[in-house]
Design a protein around this motif. Sequence first.
Motif, PDB file in Angstrom:
ATOM      1  N   ASP A  40       0.672  -1.486   0.339  1.00 42.32           N
ATOM      2  CA  ASP A  40       0.155  -0.044   0.169  1.00 42.32           C
ATOM      3  C   ASP A  40       0.964   1.469  -0.059  1.00 42.32           C
ATOM      4  O   ASP A  40       1.502   1.095   0.482  1.00 42.32           O
ATOM      5  N   SER A  41       0.210   2.321  -0.584  1.00 40.28           N
ATOM      6  CA  SER A  41       1.335   3.660  -1.368  1.00 40.28           C
ATOM      7  C   SER A  41       1.271   4.206   0.184  1.00 40.28           C
ATOM      8  O   SER A  41       1.767   5.310   0.555  1.00 40.28           O
ATOM      9  N   ARG A  42       0.136   4.000   1.379  1.00 41.26           N
ATOM     10  CA  ARG A  42       0.131   5.347   2.477  1.00 41.26           C
ATOM     11  C   ARG A  42       1.387   4.532   3.218  1.00 41.26           C
ATOM     12  O   ARG A  42       1.390   5.437   4.406  1.00 41.26           O
ATOM     13  N   ILE A  43       1.697   3.439   2.996  1.00 38.28           N
ATOM     14  CA  ILE A  43       3.254   2.973   4.251  1.00 38.28           C
ATOM     15  C   ILE A  43       3.978   3.628   4.236  1.00 38.28           C
ATOM     16  O   ILE A  43       4.889   3.513   2.538  1.00 38.28           O
ATOM     17  N   GLU A  44       5.030   4.899   5.206  1.00 39.07           N
ATOM     18  CA  GLU A  44       6.344   4.849   4.731  1.00 39.07           C
ATOM     19  C   GLU A  44       6.881   3.705   5.576  1.00 39.07           C
ATOM     20  O   GLU A  44       6.831   4.248   6.940  1.00 39.07           O
ATOM     21  N   ILE A  86      12.465  -8.759  13.126  1.00 43.75           N
ATOM     22  CA  ILE A  86      11.294  -8.963  11.824  1.00 43.75           C
ATOM     23  C   ILE A  86      10.222  -8.037  12.880  1.00 43.75           C
ATOM     24  O   ILE A  86       9.444  -8.828  13.996  1.00 43.75           O
ATOM     25  N   LEU A  87       9.927  -7.504  12.268  1.00 41.55           N
ATOM     26  CA  LEU A  87       8.571  -6.891  11.927  1.00 41.55           C
ATOM     27  C   LEU A  87       7.011  -6.981  11.130  1.00 41.55           C
ATOM     28  O   LEU A  87       7.608  -6.852   9.810  1.00 41.55           O
ATOM     29  N   VAL A  88       6.276  -7.917  11.449  1.00 42.32           N
ATOM     30  CA  VAL A  88       4.711  -8.137  10.163  1.00 42.32           C
ATOM     31  C   VAL A  88       3.985  -7.310  10.349  1.00 42.32           C
ATOM     32  O   VAL A  88       3.600  -7.238  11.745  1.00 42.32           O
ATOM     33  N   VAL A  89       3.349  -6.534   9.655  1.00 44.45           N
ATOM     34  CA  VAL A  89       2.586  -5.638   9.838  1.00 44.45           C
ATOM     35  C   VAL A  89       2.380  -5.369   8.755  1.00 44.45           C
ATOM     36  O   VAL A  89       2.035  -4.096   8.023  1.00 44.45           O
ATOM     37  N   PRO A  90       0.874  -5.798   8.964  1.00 40.85           N
ATOM     38  CA  PRO A  90      -0.102  -5.409   7.777  1.00 40.85           C
ATOM     39  C   PRO A  90      -1.208  -3.880   8.436  1.00 40.85           C
ATOM     40  O   PRO A  90      -0.472  -3.072   9.657  1.00 40.85           O
ATOM     41  N   HIS A  91      -2.042  -3.488   7.340  1.00 37.11           N
ATOM     42  CA  HIS A  91      -2.241  -1.774   7.915  1.00 37.11           C
ATOM     43  C   HIS A  91      -4.064  -1.469   8.197  1.00 37.11           C
ATOM     44  O   HIS A  91      -5.055  -3.124   7.501  1.00 37.11           O
ATOM     45  N   THR A  92      -4.629  -1.243   8.391  1.00 36.52           N
ATOM     46  CA  THR A  92      -5.877  -0.783   8.986  1.00 36.52           C
ATOM     47  C   THR A  92      -6.621  -0.371   7.026  1.00 36.52           C
ATOM     48  O   THR A  92      -5.368  -0.012   6.534  1.00 36.52           O
ATOM     49  N   ARG A  93      -7.744  -0.300   6.406  1.00 38.49           N
ATOM     50  CA  ARG A  93      -8.022  -0.596   5.579  1.00 38.49           C
ATOM     51  C   ARG A  93      -7.113  -0.770   4.026  1.00 38.49           C
ATOM     52  O   ARG A  93      -7.450  -0.837   3.391  1.00 38.49           O
ATOM     53  N   CYS A  94      -7.441  -2.218   4.325  1.00 37.35           N
ATOM     54  CA  CYS A  94      -6.564  -3.109   3.721  1.00 37.35           C
ATOM     55  C   CYS A  94      -8.105  -4.051   2.764  1.00 37.35           C
ATOM     56  O   CYS A  94      -8.459  -4.884   3.374  1.00 37.35           O
ATOM     57  N   ALA A  95      -7.085  -3.327   1.681  1.00 35.84           N
ATOM     58  CA  ALA A  95      -7.929  -4.348   0.112  1.00 35.84           C
ATOM     59  C   ALA A  95      -7.959  -5.830   0.756  1.00 35.84           C
ATOM     60  O   ALA A  95      -9.102  -6.812   0.371  1.00 35.84           O
ATOM     61  N   PHE A 153       2.357  -6.760  14.125  1.00 43.52           N
ATOM     62  CA  PHE A 153       2.370  -5.376  14.295  1.00 43.52           C
ATOM     63  C   PHE A 153       0.534  -4.917  13.493  1.00 43.52           C
ATOM     64  O   PHE A 153       0.390  -5.289  12.653  1.00 43.52           O
ATOM     65  N   LEU A 154       0.271  -3.425  13.837  1.00 41.01           N
ATOM     66  CA  LEU A 154      -0.632  -3.400  13.429  1.00 41.01           C
ATOM     67  C   LEU A 154      -0.605  -1.566  13.014  1.00 41.01           C
ATOM     68  O   LEU A 154      -0.691  -1.161  14.180  1.00 41.01           O
ATOM     69  N   TYR A 155      -0.871  -1.277  11.754  1.00 38.88           N
ATOM     70  CA  TYR A 155      -0.594   0.314  10.864  1.00 38.88           C
ATOM     71  C   TYR A 155      -2.136   1.302  10.538  1.00 38.88           C
ATOM     72  O   TYR A 155      -2.489   0.482   9.969  1.00 38.88           O
ATOM     73  N   ASP A 156      -2.421   1.307  11.335  1.00 37.35           N
ATOM     74  CA  ASP A 156      -3.143   2.504  11.127  1.00 37.35           C
ATOM     75  C   ASP A 156      -2.879   4.004  10.198  1.00 37.35           C
ATOM     76  O   ASP A 156      -2.414   4.514  10.773  1.00 37.35           O
ATOM     77  N   VAL A 157      -3.361   3.348   8.838  1.00 39.37           N
ATOM     78  CA  VAL A 157      -3.293   4.470   7.937  1.00 39.37           C
ATOM     79  C   VAL A 157      -3.722   5.823   7.861  1.00 39.37           C
ATOM     80  O   VAL A 157      -3.121   7.049   7.562  1.00 39.37           O
ATOM     81  N   ASP A 158      -4.879   5.825   9.193  1.00 42.14           N
ATOM     82  CA  ASP A 158      -5.380   7.045   9.032  1.00 42.14           C
ATOM     83  C   ASP A 158      -4.715   7.833  10.701  1.00 42.14           C
ATOM     84  O   ASP A 158      -4.863   9.195  10.753  1.00 42.14           O
ATOM     85  N   SER A 159      -3.745   7.693  11.156  1.00 44.25           N
ATOM     86  CA  SER A 159      -3.093   8.146  12.381  1.00 44.25           C
ATOM     87  C   SER A 159      -2.278   8.205  12.656  1.00 44.25           C
ATOM     88  O   SER A 159      -1.220   8.585  13.344  1.00 44.25           O
TER      89      SER A 159
END
Length: 166
Positions: A40-44, A86-95, A153-159
């Motif tokens: 996802d392009s929202r993740i840096e 190692i961090l495994v990081v999916p994110h909110t609002r993921c397709a 981990f879970l990354y919140d793309v809105d916050s």
Amino acid sequence: MSAPDFRDLLAANAEYQKDFGLTGFDGIARAGVAMITCMDSRIEPLEMIGLHTGDAKIIRTPGGRVTPDALIGCVLGVHLLGVERILVVPHTRCAMASGEDADVIARVKEETGEDLSGLTLGASTDQRARLLEDVDLLRTHPHVGERATVGGFLYDVDSGALEQLF
């Protein structure tokens, strides 16, 4: 010869080269970190954990899943590239969390007419279960588990918040 579709990107690269300052890096993860996260392009990835170029290995997959190629990256990372965490990081609002494989495949067919039914995508609405599965895979893998600390981990793309779940 370059295809015309890429001229803008090649022009941008020519500008990038003018101030290029990363010559001489050895490819070792200086902070001892690898991250598997979504494409996802929202993740840096580096910025979200306060790291910089050369500090970490970043592996991107749809949904931030530990795919076979991501697993190989982790194995090589811990054996050859200085990876200790190692961090495994999916994110909110993921397709990839909007449905199961069949749902995503149906959406592609509806929007493009293409039939992807022969592909395994790894989509699932139960992100936590998928994340735990992926973390357990790495923690118990004979070439990774005893060499690196693995967290889910879970990354919140809105916050921008990163929450450790496992």
